[in-house]
Design a protein around this motif. Structure first.
Motif, PDB file in Angstrom:
ATOM      1  N   TYR A  21       0.848  -1.182   0.000  1.00  0.00           N
ATOM      2  CA  TYR A  21       0.000   0.000   0.000  1.00  0.00           C
ATOM      3  C   TYR A  21       0.875   1.220   0.000  1.00  0.00           C
ATOM      4  O   TYR A  21       1.612   1.472   0.932  1.00  0.00           O
ATOM      5  N   ARG A  22       0.811   1.960  -1.101  1.00  0.00           N
ATOM      6  CA  ARG A  22       1.663   3.132  -1.217  1.00  0.00           C
ATOM      7  C   ARG A  22       0.837   4.399  -1.228  1.00  0.00           C
ATOM      8  O   ARG A  22       1.344   5.480  -1.434  1.00  0.00           O
ATOM      9  N   GLY A  23      -0.467   4.271  -1.063  1.00  0.00           N
ATOM     10  CA  GLY A  23      -1.350   5.443  -1.121  1.00  0.00           C
ATOM     11  C   GLY A  23      -1.107   6.361   0.057  1.00  0.00           C
ATOM     12  O   GLY A  23      -0.432   6.008   1.015  1.00  0.00           O
ATOM     13  N   ILE A  52       9.441 -15.718  -8.510  1.00  0.00           N
ATOM     14  CA  ILE A  52       9.558 -14.744  -9.599  1.00  0.00           C
ATOM     15  C   ILE A  52       8.612 -13.564  -9.413  1.00  0.00           C
ATOM     16  O   ILE A  52       7.514 -13.689  -8.890  1.00  0.00           O
ATOM     17  N   ASP A  53       9.103 -12.402  -9.831  1.00  0.00           N
ATOM     18  CA  ASP A  53       8.273 -11.198  -9.773  1.00  0.00           C
ATOM     19  C   ASP A  53       8.523 -10.364 -11.019  1.00  0.00           C
ATOM     20  O   ASP A  53       9.474 -10.608 -11.766  1.00  0.00           O
ATOM     21  N   ASP A  54       7.643  -9.387 -11.211  1.00  0.00           N
ATOM     22  CA  ASP A  54       7.755  -8.555 -12.397  1.00  0.00           C
ATOM     23  C   ASP A  54       8.950  -7.605 -12.328  1.00  0.00           C
ATOM     24  O   ASP A  54       9.729  -7.498 -13.255  1.00  0.00           O
ATOM     25  N   ILE A  55       9.079  -6.929 -11.159  1.00  0.00           N
ATOM     26  CA  ILE A  55      10.088  -5.872 -11.101  1.00  0.00           C
ATOM     27  C   ILE A  55      10.691  -5.762  -9.714  1.00  0.00           C
ATOM     28  O   ILE A  55      10.004  -5.963  -8.707  1.00  0.00           O
ATOM     29  N   PHE A  56      11.989  -5.513  -9.690  1.00  0.00           N
ATOM     30  CA  PHE A  56      12.712  -5.237  -8.450  1.00  0.00           C
ATOM     31  C   PHE A  56      12.962  -3.740  -8.445  1.00  0.00           C
ATOM     32  O   PHE A  56      13.739  -3.230  -9.251  1.00  0.00           O
ATOM     33  N   ASP A  57      12.268  -3.053  -7.539  1.00  0.00           N
ATOM     34  CA  ASP A  57      12.380  -1.590  -7.493  1.00  0.00           C
ATOM     35  C   ASP A  57      13.192  -1.236  -6.246  1.00  0.00           C
ATOM     36  O   ASP A  57      14.414  -1.276  -6.278  1.00  0.00           O
ATOM     37  N   THR A  58      12.558  -0.952  -5.126  1.00  0.00           N
ATOM     38  CA  THR A  58      13.337  -0.745  -3.892  1.00  0.00           C
ATOM     39  C   THR A  58      13.833  -2.089  -3.353  1.00  0.00           C
ATOM     40  O   THR A  58      14.774  -2.134  -2.571  1.00  0.00           O
ATOM     41  N   GLY A  59      13.137  -3.185  -3.719  1.00  0.00           N
ATOM     42  CA  GLY A  59      13.529  -4.513  -3.277  1.00  0.00           C
ATOM     43  C   GLY A  59      12.805  -5.006  -2.041  1.00  0.00           C
ATOM     44  O   GLY A  59      12.937  -6.170  -1.669  1.00  0.00           O
ATOM     45  N   HIS A  60      12.033  -4.129  -1.404  1.00  0.00           N
ATOM     46  CA  HIS A  60      11.371  -4.539  -0.156  1.00  0.00           C
ATOM     47  C   HIS A  60      10.425  -5.730  -0.362  1.00  0.00           C
ATOM     48  O   HIS A  60      10.370  -6.643   0.461  1.00  0.00           O
ATOM     49  N   THR A  61       9.685  -5.707  -1.471  1.00  0.00           N
ATOM     50  CA  THR A  61       8.719  -6.782  -1.713  1.00  0.00           C
ATOM     51  C   THR A  61       9.416  -8.138  -1.800  1.00  0.00           C
ATOM     52  O   THR A  61       9.064  -9.087  -1.076  1.00  0.00           O
ATOM     53  N   LEU A  62      10.422  -8.236  -2.663  1.00  0.00           N
ATOM     54  CA  LEU A  62      11.099  -9.516  -2.854  1.00  0.00           C
ATOM     55  C   LEU A  62      11.823  -9.951  -1.574  1.00  0.00           C
ATOM     56  O   LEU A  62      11.797 -11.123  -1.193  1.00  0.00           O
ATOM     57  N   GLU A 121      14.828  -4.858 -13.382  1.00  0.00           N
ATOM     58  CA  GLU A 121      15.401  -4.227 -12.196  1.00  0.00           C
ATOM     59  C   GLU A 121      15.610  -2.755 -12.518  1.00  0.00           C
ATOM     60  O   GLU A 121      16.204  -2.414 -13.537  1.00  0.00           O
ATOM     61  N   LYS A 122      15.073  -1.885 -11.630  1.00  0.00           N
ATOM     62  CA  LYS A 122      15.247  -0.440 -11.853  1.00  0.00           C
ATOM     63  C   LYS A 122      16.589  -0.006 -11.295  1.00  0.00           C
ATOM     64  O   LYS A 122      16.911  -0.295 -10.152  1.00  0.00           O
ATOM     65  N   LYS A 123      17.331   0.708 -12.115  1.00  0.00           N
ATOM     66  CA  LYS A 123      18.669   1.151 -11.703  1.00  0.00           C
ATOM     67  C   LYS A 123      18.616   2.163 -10.569  1.00  0.00           C
ATOM     68  O   LYS A 123      17.809   3.079 -10.589  1.00  0.00           O
ATOM     69  N   GLU A 145      12.010   4.839 -14.166  1.00  0.00           N
ATOM     70  CA  GLU A 145      10.803   5.444 -14.700  1.00  0.00           C
ATOM     71  C   GLU A 145       9.660   4.489 -14.402  1.00  0.00           C
ATOM     72  O   GLU A 145       9.884   3.300 -14.194  1.00  0.00           O
ATOM     73  N   PHE A 146       8.436   5.003 -14.387  1.00  0.00           N
ATOM     74  CA  PHE A 146       7.295   4.135 -14.081  1.00  0.00           C
ATOM     75  C   PHE A 146       6.844   3.420 -15.350  1.00  0.00           C
ATOM     76  O   PHE A 146       6.487   4.052 -16.343  1.00  0.00           O
ATOM     77  N   VAL A 147       6.873   2.097 -15.311  1.00  0.00           N
ATOM     78  CA  VAL A 147       6.568   1.320 -16.514  1.00  0.00           C
ATOM     79  C   VAL A 147       5.308   0.466 -16.332  1.00  0.00           C
ATOM     80  O   VAL A 147       4.973   0.067 -15.218  1.00  0.00           O
ATOM     81  N   VAL A 148       4.658   0.208 -17.445  1.00  0.00           N
ATOM     82  CA  VAL A 148       3.458  -0.644 -17.440  1.00  0.00           C
ATOM     83  C   VAL A 148       3.516  -1.617 -18.611  1.00  0.00           C
ATOM     84  O   VAL A 148       4.274  -1.435 -19.553  1.00  0.00           O
ATOM     85  N   LEU A 184       2.709  -5.546 -15.651  1.00  0.00           N
ATOM     86  CA  LEU A 184       2.832  -4.413 -14.728  1.00  0.00           C
ATOM     87  C   LEU A 184       1.676  -3.431 -14.922  1.00  0.00           C
ATOM     88  O   LEU A 184       1.262  -3.173 -16.050  1.00  0.00           O
ATOM     89  N   ASP A 185       1.211  -2.891 -13.804  1.00  0.00           N
ATOM     90  CA  ASP A 185       0.010  -2.061 -13.859  1.00  0.00           C
ATOM     91  C   ASP A 185       0.241  -0.636 -13.366  1.00  0.00           C
ATOM     92  O   ASP A 185       1.211  -0.343 -12.675  1.00  0.00           O
ATOM     93  N   TYR A 186      -0.733   0.207 -13.721  1.00  0.00           N
ATOM     94  CA  TYR A 186      -0.928   1.485 -13.049  1.00  0.00           C
ATOM     95  C   TYR A 186      -2.403   1.520 -12.679  1.00  0.00           C
ATOM     96  O   TYR A 186      -3.257   1.402 -13.557  1.00  0.00           O
TER      97      TYR A 186
HETATM   98  P1  IMP Z   1       9.648  -2.869  -4.473  1.00  0.00           P
HETATM   99  O1  IMP Z   1       9.132  -3.502  -3.214  1.00  0.00           O
HETATM  100  O2  IMP Z   1       9.930  -1.398  -4.300  1.00  0.00           O
HETATM  101  O3  IMP Z   1      10.806  -3.593  -5.107  1.00  0.00           O
HETATM  102  O4  IMP Z   1       8.456  -2.847  -5.485  1.00  0.00           O
HETATM  103  C1  IMP Z   1       8.045  -3.946  -6.153  1.00  0.00           C
HETATM  104  C2  IMP Z   1       6.600  -3.816  -6.567  1.00  0.00           C
HETATM  105  O5  IMP Z   1       6.209  -2.458  -6.819  1.00  0.00           O
HETATM  106  C3  IMP Z   1       6.425  -4.563  -7.845  1.00  0.00           C
HETATM  107  O6  IMP Z   1       6.040  -5.893  -7.611  1.00  0.00           O
HETATM  108  C4  IMP Z   1       5.355  -3.750  -8.547  1.00  0.00           C
HETATM  109  O7  IMP Z   1       4.083  -4.221  -8.154  1.00  0.00           O
HETATM  110  C5  IMP Z   1       5.505  -2.338  -8.030  1.00  0.00           C
HETATM  111  N1  IMP Z   1       6.258  -1.466  -8.948  1.00  0.00           N
HETATM  112  C6  IMP Z   1       7.477  -0.918  -8.750  1.00  0.00           C
HETATM  113  N2  IMP Z   1       7.862  -0.181  -9.804  1.00  0.00           N
HETATM  114  C7  IMP Z   1       6.857  -0.263 -10.708  1.00  0.00           C
HETATM  115  C8  IMP Z   1       6.672   0.288 -12.036  1.00  0.00           C
HETATM  116  O8  IMP Z   1       7.497   1.009 -12.616  1.00  0.00           O
HETATM  117  N3  IMP Z   1       5.494  -0.045 -12.637  1.00  0.00           N
HETATM  118  C9  IMP Z   1       4.553  -0.838 -12.066  1.00  0.00           C
HETATM  119  N4  IMP Z   1       4.697  -1.371 -10.850  1.00  0.00           N
HETATM  120  C10 IMP Z   1       5.839  -1.082 -10.167  1.00  0.00           C
END
Ligand code: IMP
Ligand code: MG
Length: 178
Positions: A64-66, A92-102, A124-126, A145-148, A152-154
């Motif tokens: 929840y990022r709201g 497996i996951d779609d994207i590694f952003d901050t990494g907290h989820t994985l 993986e986002k740089k 950048e925010f990708v879909v 991946l969703d918005y």
């Molecule tokens: P993290 O915990 O910051 O690594 O975020 C991972 C989750 O955030 C992913 O599983 C996605 O659901 C979501 N997320 C992060 N970046 C993006 C993006 O650019 N587009 C869509 N979803 C994203």
């Protein structure tokens, strides 16, 4: 919207990922666990490129990022997870952003005592990593950048795009049909 990875590039990326995974496990049986919902497209494509005996499981991670909720609060639902004890597990996951989820998914799944636990992501986002952990396999590094698309969703939209696109400012302001 601006196309970042074409359908053809995604196909090649998934094949590359599959080749790395196959090189690591050989013909040992594995259990692939897809993190819902973003990994569904990758999961469907990836498993068809893998030759070893494999089981599929699912886990749901919802962050929840709201504004109304604690930033980064992660809710994990493991009801759909099969028994992982003594199994070789690949998350497996779609994207590694901050990494907290994985990172948190791995920590929780380790409690089921798998024989091994590795992870693979499409993207993986740089320069965004906030945890002391990296996925074992990454198909593409992308800019911050925010990708879909491709899962991946918005706001739960755009998962069905067969390519990966960067959402631009006018898309984020909602100047399009809901
Ligand atoms: P993290 O915990 O910051 O690594 O975020 C991972 C989750 O955030 C992913 O599983 C996605 O659901 C979501 N997320 C992060 N970046 C993006 C993006 O650019 N587009 C869509 N979803 C994203
Ligand atoms: Mg996700």
């Amino acid at each position: 919207m601006r196309e970042l990875l074409t359908r053809e590039q995604l196909v090649l990326g998934v094949r590359r990922l599959a080749a790395e995974i196959t090189e690591f496990y050989g013909d040992r049986p594995i259990t692939i666990v897809g993190a819902l919902t973003g990994s569904i497209v990758l999961l469907a494509d990836l498993i068809r490129e893998l030759p070893m005996p494999l089981r599929v499981g699912l886990v749901q991670a919802h962050s929840y990022r709201g504004k109304a909720t604690t930033p980064g609060a992660l809710v994990i639902n493991s009801d759909l997870l099969p028994d992982l004890k003594d199994r070789e597990v690949l998350l497996i996951d779609d994207i590694f952003d901050t990494g907290h989820t994985l990172f948190e998914l791995v920590a929780q799944m380790k409690e089921s005592r798998p024989r091994s636990l590795r992870s693979a992501v499409l993207l993986e986002k740089k320069g965004r990593r906030e945890v002391n952990f990296r996925p074992d396999h990454v198909a593409f590094e992308i800019p911050d950048e925010f990708v879909v698309g491709y899962g991946l969703d918005y706001n739960d939209l755009y998962r069905n795009l067969p390519y990966l696109a960067v959402l631009e400012d006018q898309d984020l302001r909602g100047e399009r049909p809901a």
